[in-house]
Design a protein around this motif. Structure first.
Motif, PDB file in Angstrom:
ATOM      1  N   VAL A 141       0.844  -1.200   0.000  1.00  0.00           N
ATOM      2  CA  VAL A 141       0.000   0.000   0.000  1.00  0.00           C
ATOM      3  C   VAL A 141       0.876   1.245   0.000  1.00  0.00           C
ATOM      4  CG1 VAL A 141      -1.913   1.205   1.121  1.00  0.00           C
ATOM      5  CG2 VAL A 141      -1.707  -1.290   1.351  1.00  0.00           C
ATOM      6  N   PRO A 142       1.210   1.788  -1.173  1.00  0.00           N
ATOM      7  CA  PRO A 142       1.988   3.029  -1.206  1.00  0.00           C
ATOM      8  C   PRO A 142       1.093   4.226  -0.871  1.00  0.00           C
ATOM      9  CG  PRO A 142       1.538   2.271  -3.437  1.00  0.00           C
ATOM     10  CD  PRO A 142       0.976   1.239  -2.513  1.00  0.00           C
ATOM     11  N   ILE A 143       1.487   4.992   0.149  1.00  0.00           N
ATOM     12  CA  ILE A 143       0.721   6.169   0.528  1.00  0.00           C
ATOM     13  C   ILE A 143       1.022   7.282  -0.470  1.00  0.00           C
ATOM     14  CG2 ILE A 143       0.249   7.846   2.349  1.00  0.00           C
ATOM     15  CD1 ILE A 143      -0.543   4.986   3.016  1.00  0.00           C
ATOM     16  N   SER A 195      -9.964  10.167   8.631  1.00  0.00           N
ATOM     17  CA  SER A 195     -10.739  10.073   7.397  1.00  0.00           C
ATOM     18  C   SER A 195      -9.936   9.389   6.295  1.00  0.00           C
ATOM     19  CB  SER A 195     -11.172  11.469   6.942  1.00  0.00           C
ATOM     20  OG  SER A 195     -11.834  11.419   5.698  1.00  0.00           O
ATOM     21  N   GLY A 196      -8.691   9.817   6.099  1.00  0.00           N
ATOM     22  CA  GLY A 196      -7.846   9.183   5.089  1.00  0.00           C
ATOM     23  C   GLY A 196      -7.555   7.738   5.416  1.00  0.00           C
ATOM     24  N   ALA A 197      -7.315   7.447   6.694  1.00  0.00           N
ATOM     25  CA  ALA A 197      -7.051   6.074   7.117  1.00  0.00           C
ATOM     26  C   ALA A 197      -8.269   5.186   6.883  1.00  0.00           C
ATOM     27  CB  ALA A 197      -6.648   6.057   8.591  1.00  0.00           C
ATOM     28  N   ARG A 198      -9.449   5.718   7.177  1.00  0.00           N
ATOM     29  CA  ARG A 198     -10.679   4.936   7.008  1.00  0.00           C
ATOM     30  C   ARG A 198     -10.920   4.591   5.535  1.00  0.00           C
ATOM     31  NH1 ARG A 198     -13.870   8.343   8.984  1.00  0.00           N
ATOM     32  NH2 ARG A 198     -14.432   9.326   7.000  1.00  0.00           N
ATOM     33  N   GLU A 199     -10.778   5.580   4.661  1.00  0.00           N
ATOM     34  CA  GLU A 199     -11.031   5.329   3.234  1.00  0.00           C
ATOM     35  C   GLU A 199     -10.036   4.317   2.674  1.00  0.00           C
ATOM     36  OE1 GLU A 199     -13.662   6.315   1.792  1.00  0.00           O
ATOM     37  OE2 GLU A 199     -14.332   7.680   3.374  1.00  0.00           O
ATOM     38  N   THR A 200      -8.784   4.410   3.118  1.00  0.00           N
ATOM     39  CA  THR A 200      -7.777   3.446   2.661  1.00  0.00           C
ATOM     40  C   THR A 200      -8.065   2.066   3.213  1.00  0.00           C
ATOM     41  OG1 THR A 200      -6.128   5.210   2.530  1.00  0.00           O
ATOM     42  CG2 THR A 200      -5.307   2.947   2.561  1.00  0.00           C
ATOM     43  N   ALA A 201      -8.491   1.985   4.464  1.00  0.00           N
ATOM     44  CA  ALA A 201      -8.824   0.695   5.064  1.00  0.00           C
ATOM     45  C   ALA A 201      -9.976   0.017   4.320  1.00  0.00           C
ATOM     46  CB  ALA A 201      -9.184   0.883   6.535  1.00  0.00           C
ATOM     47  N   ILE A 202     -10.946   0.807   3.877  1.00  0.00           N
ATOM     48  CA  ILE A 202     -12.057   0.244   3.107  1.00  0.00           C
ATOM     49  C   ILE A 202     -11.547  -0.369   1.808  1.00  0.00           C
ATOM     50  CG2 ILE A 202     -14.147   0.832   1.810  1.00  0.00           C
ATOM     51  CD1 ILE A 202     -14.725   2.960   3.946  1.00  0.00           C
ATOM     52  N   ALA A 203     -10.631   0.333   1.128  1.00  0.00           N
ATOM     53  CA  ALA A 203     -10.056  -0.186  -0.120  1.00  0.00           C
ATOM     54  C   ALA A 203      -9.239  -1.445   0.139  1.00  0.00           C
ATOM     55  CB  ALA A 203      -9.198   0.887  -0.785  1.00  0.00           C
ATOM     56  N   ILE A 204      -8.492  -1.472   1.235  1.00  0.00           N
ATOM     57  CA  ILE A 204      -7.718  -2.663   1.595  1.00  0.00           C
ATOM     58  C   ILE A 204      -8.656  -3.833   1.851  1.00  0.00           C
ATOM     59  CG2 ILE A 204      -6.261  -3.674   3.399  1.00  0.00           C
ATOM     60  CD1 ILE A 204      -4.907  -0.939   3.670  1.00  0.00           C
ATOM     61  N   ALA A 205      -9.746  -3.578   2.576  1.00  0.00           N
ATOM     62  CA  ALA A 205     -10.704  -4.636   2.874  1.00  0.00           C
ATOM     63  C   ALA A 205     -11.327  -5.197   1.600  1.00  0.00           C
ATOM     64  CB  ALA A 205     -11.784  -4.109   3.808  1.00  0.00           C
ATOM     65  N   GLU A 230      -6.820   6.821  -4.975  1.00  0.00           N
ATOM     66  CA  GLU A 230      -8.203   6.734  -5.448  1.00  0.00           C
ATOM     67  C   GLU A 230      -9.162   6.604  -4.276  1.00  0.00           C
ATOM     68  OE1 GLU A 230     -11.183   6.793  -8.256  1.00  0.00           O
ATOM     69  OE2 GLU A 230      -9.029   6.990  -8.648  1.00  0.00           O
ATOM     70  N   ALA A 231      -8.753   5.858  -3.260  1.00  0.00           N
ATOM     71  CA  ALA A 231      -9.616   5.660  -2.093  1.00  0.00           C
ATOM     72  C   ALA A 231      -9.841   6.966  -1.349  1.00  0.00           C
ATOM     73  CB  ALA A 231      -8.995   4.616  -1.161  1.00  0.00           C
ATOM     74  N   MET A 232      -8.778   7.739  -1.143  1.00  0.00           N
ATOM     75  CA  MET A 232      -8.901   8.952  -0.348  1.00  0.00           C
ATOM     76  C   MET A 232      -9.604  10.087  -1.081  1.00  0.00           C
ATOM     77  SD  MET A 232      -5.569   9.243   2.132  1.00  0.00           S
ATOM     78  CE  MET A 232      -4.279   8.657   1.038  1.00  0.00           C
ATOM     79  N   SER A 268      -0.441  16.090  -2.663  1.00  0.00           N
ATOM     80  CA  SER A 268      -0.809  16.880  -3.849  1.00  0.00           C
ATOM     81  C   SER A 268      -1.760  16.128  -4.767  1.00  0.00           C
ATOM     82  CB  SER A 268       0.451  17.283  -4.619  1.00  0.00           C
ATOM     83  OG  SER A 268       1.194  16.134  -4.975  1.00  0.00           O
ATOM     84  N   VAL A 269      -1.555  14.817  -4.967  1.00  0.00           N
ATOM     85  CA  VAL A 269      -2.439  14.068  -5.860  1.00  0.00           C
ATOM     86  C   VAL A 269      -3.691  13.605  -5.137  1.00  0.00           C
ATOM     87  CG1 VAL A 269      -0.530  13.300  -7.312  1.00  0.00           C
ATOM     88  CG2 VAL A 269      -1.287  11.854  -5.411  1.00  0.00           C
ATOM     89  N   THR A 270      -3.707  13.712  -3.811  1.00  0.00           N
ATOM     90  CA  THR A 270      -4.866  13.303  -3.028  1.00  0.00           C
ATOM     91  C   THR A 270      -5.801  14.473  -2.756  1.00  0.00           C
ATOM     92  OG1 THR A 270      -3.428  11.689  -1.943  1.00  0.00           O
ATOM     93  CG2 THR A 270      -5.572  12.068  -0.949  1.00  0.00           C
ATOM     94  N   MET A 271      -5.228  15.682  -2.606  1.00  0.00           N
ATOM     95  CA  MET A 271      -6.020  16.889  -2.343  1.00  0.00           C
ATOM     96  C   MET A 271      -5.668  17.969  -3.362  1.00  0.00           C
ATOM     97  SD  MET A 271      -5.597  16.766   1.822  1.00  0.00           S
ATOM     98  CE  MET A 271      -6.175  18.449   2.019  1.00  0.00           C
ATOM     99  N   PRO A 272      -5.830  17.679  -4.658  1.00  0.00           N
ATOM    100  CA  PRO A 272      -5.385  18.631  -5.687  1.00  0.00           C
ATOM    101  C   PRO A 272      -6.142  19.947  -5.667  1.00  0.00           C
ATOM    102  CG  PRO A 272      -6.708  16.879  -6.660  1.00  0.00           C
ATOM    103  CD  PRO A 272      -6.448  16.477  -5.245  1.00  0.00           C
ATOM    104  N   ASN A 273      -7.375  19.930  -5.165  1.00  0.00           N
ATOM    105  CA  ASN A 273      -8.163  21.170  -5.141  1.00  0.00           C
ATOM    106  C   ASN A 273      -7.618  22.189  -4.144  1.00  0.00           C
ATOM    107  OD1 ASN A 273      -9.915  20.120  -7.065  1.00  0.00           O
ATOM    108  ND2 ASN A 273     -11.340  19.324  -5.534  1.00  0.00           N
ATOM    109  N   HIS A 274      -6.697  21.766  -3.297  1.00  0.00           N
ATOM    110  CA  HIS A 274      -6.134  22.676  -2.312  1.00  0.00           C
ATOM    111  C   HIS A 274      -4.739  23.171  -2.707  1.00  0.00           C
ATOM    112  CE1 HIS A 274      -9.302  20.673   0.003  1.00  0.00           C
ATOM    113  NE2 HIS A 274      -9.287  21.729   0.783  1.00  0.00           N
ATOM    114  N   LEU A 275      -4.268  22.774  -3.876  1.00  0.00           N
ATOM    115  CA  LEU A 275      -2.960  23.240  -4.341  1.00  0.00           C
ATOM    116  C   LEU A 275      -3.029  24.716  -4.728  1.00  0.00           C
ATOM    117  CD1 LEU A 275      -1.876  20.242  -6.580  1.00  0.00           C
ATOM    118  CD2 LEU A 275      -0.575  21.115  -4.623  1.00  0.00           C
TER     119      LEU A 275
END
Length: 446
Positions: free
Chosen positions: A91-93, A163-173, A141-143, A97-104
């Protein structure tokens, strides 16, 4: 008026301290009165939108070091684990920037950042790993599914929130549930309850705050607690979610501070959404290899291997930074090839081995088991037939578990290999050590 005066004084002091170079850069105060963030030698950063800050050298980086050799090594590690009943899930974190691009900020483009290219590079790494049979999870993609009011990363820190951990955990599951063997495991129901907001320590925020007049956003997140729901067949006694390893471990988690921080409940979310017990071996401050080396070289792993092993690692961590030794060590520890014990002469501080006649080459690895000696540094001094010497060292970080096992690949030596090797440690041996060759069979070599 007082706040405005103090703010101006601070900004003036920052400008004066920075000198002519900063004055020439024509930097203006930001929404938090920050100056000199981009020139900060300790942690160059830029302020984005809505109080979100990005590290220039990590978050705006687009070309992450991930060579074909590293891809091949991860595939070899995955194969070695699979041969002994464990499925690796890498699982590469992703970068902020690619996870929150709207805040760049618009200034990101001045550093050459291009969202399309950065996203393509991230996806390319996953595709290359998948093509070699390595199971991966797309945390980026998950986050992106995180709600706008609950950002996946902290605003002034590079770690993820719950929030980020939860979304990633869902994808892992979702990935684990699609893999062979999941249906054969005993499922357990877990329940996660919010515990209220909490503030995490942030070294990044502390560094940035020195250059800003106004208070930066704290690393605040809702916290959660995951517990196993009591079952009737347990006689009224519930199980500890992260208790001691038993006869079987459904899921083991190894990673960095992203997995080790209690504020994000990452292992708890994995347990909830997979319905499997999770044992967390993550290590803060262990860099890219600390947790995996501590776990795979431990008795806990050797005696009780997990069905699924999740390796979380920030994508910008260079797995080739320390040469071939760490990956070769993981591959040897994951496999079952260290079975040939080599005759050796031992003293209280060194182990001498005659390697002649053992047909060992650069594809082989030596394992020295010091029976859990406390030393963190180990030297392998190789000697050729004509008396030339070469020393290769292993230095464990202070945070790593003292497992007493050291694996050294036989690469970087002479064409004819080494005739002798002398092994020494930074501390005396607790008991007589043993040395093994982790090697292919003679039939495979020929």
């Amino acid at each position: 008026m007082m706040r405005f005066s103090l703010r101006n004084l601070l900004l003036s002091g920052l400008i004066a301290a920075a000198g002519p170079a900063l004055a020439q850069s024509q930097i203006t105060p930001t929404n938090f009165g920050c100056l000199g963030l981009e020139q900060n030698k300790e942690l160059p950063a830029i302020e984005g939108k809505d109080g979100v800050f990005f590290r220039i050298n990590a978050d705006l980086r687009m070309a992450h070091p991930f060579s074909d050799q590293i891809v091949a090594d991860l595939a070899a590690l995955s194969e070695a684990l699979a041969e002994n009943g464990t499925t690796l899930i890498y699982v590469p974190i992703p970068t902020k920037s690619v996870t929150m691009p709207n805040h760049l900020p618009d200034a990101a483009a001045l550093y050459g950042f291009d969202l399309e290219i950065a996203t393509s590079v991230h996806n390319d790494i996953l595709e290359r790993l998948n093509a070699q049979g390595v199971v991966t999870v797309d945390a980026r993609e998950a986050m992106l599914n995180a709600p706008a009011y609950d950002l996946p990363f902290f605003k002034a820190d590079f770690h993820w929130s719950a929030s980020g951990a939860r979304e990633t955990a869902i994808a892992i599951a979702d990935t684990i549930k699609s893999l062979p063997g999941y249906e054969d495991l005993t499922l357990t129901t877990f329940e996660t309850e919010p515990q209220g907001p909490a503030v995490a320590f942030s070294g990044m925020r502390r560094i940035l705050q020195k250059h800003c007049a106004d208070t930066l956003p704290e690393a605040i997140s809702m916290t959660y607690d995951t517990v196993q729901i009591q079952s009737a067949d347990l006689g009224g006694a519930g199980l500890d979610l992260f208790g001691d390893a038993e006869a079987s471990i459904p899921v083991a988690l190894a990673g960095t501070s992203f997995s080790d921080s209690p504020i994000n409940n990452f292992p708890g979310f994995i347990a909830q959404y997979t319905e499997l017990e999770v044992v967390n071996y993550a290590l803060t401050g262990g860099n890219q290899y600390g947790a995996m080396l501590s776990y795979l070289t431990s008795e806990a792993f050797q005696e009780t291997r997990p069905r699924f092993l999740i390796w979380e690692n920030p994508i910008y961590n260079n797995l080739a930074q320390y040469g071939d030794q760490p990956m070769r060590e993981l591959i040897a520890a994951a496999g079952n090839t260290c079975t040939t014990e080599l005759p050796a002469t031992a003293t209280e501080t060194e182990l001498v081995v005659d390697l002649t006649g053992h047909n060992l080459g650069p594809e082989d690895t030596l394992l020295v088991d010091t029976n859990r000696s406390i030393g963190l540094e180990a030297d392998f001094e190789f000697r050729s037939a004509d008396g030339a010497t070469r020393t290769k060292s292993i230095i464990r970080g202070e945070r790593l578990t003292r497992t007493g096992r050291f694996y050294m690949p036989l690469t970087g030596l002479w064409e004819g290999g080494a005739q002798f090797v002398t092994f020494t440690m930074s501390e005396p041996f607790a008991s007589e050590p043993s040395i093994y060759a982790c090697t292919q069979t003679l039939e495979e070599k020929s």
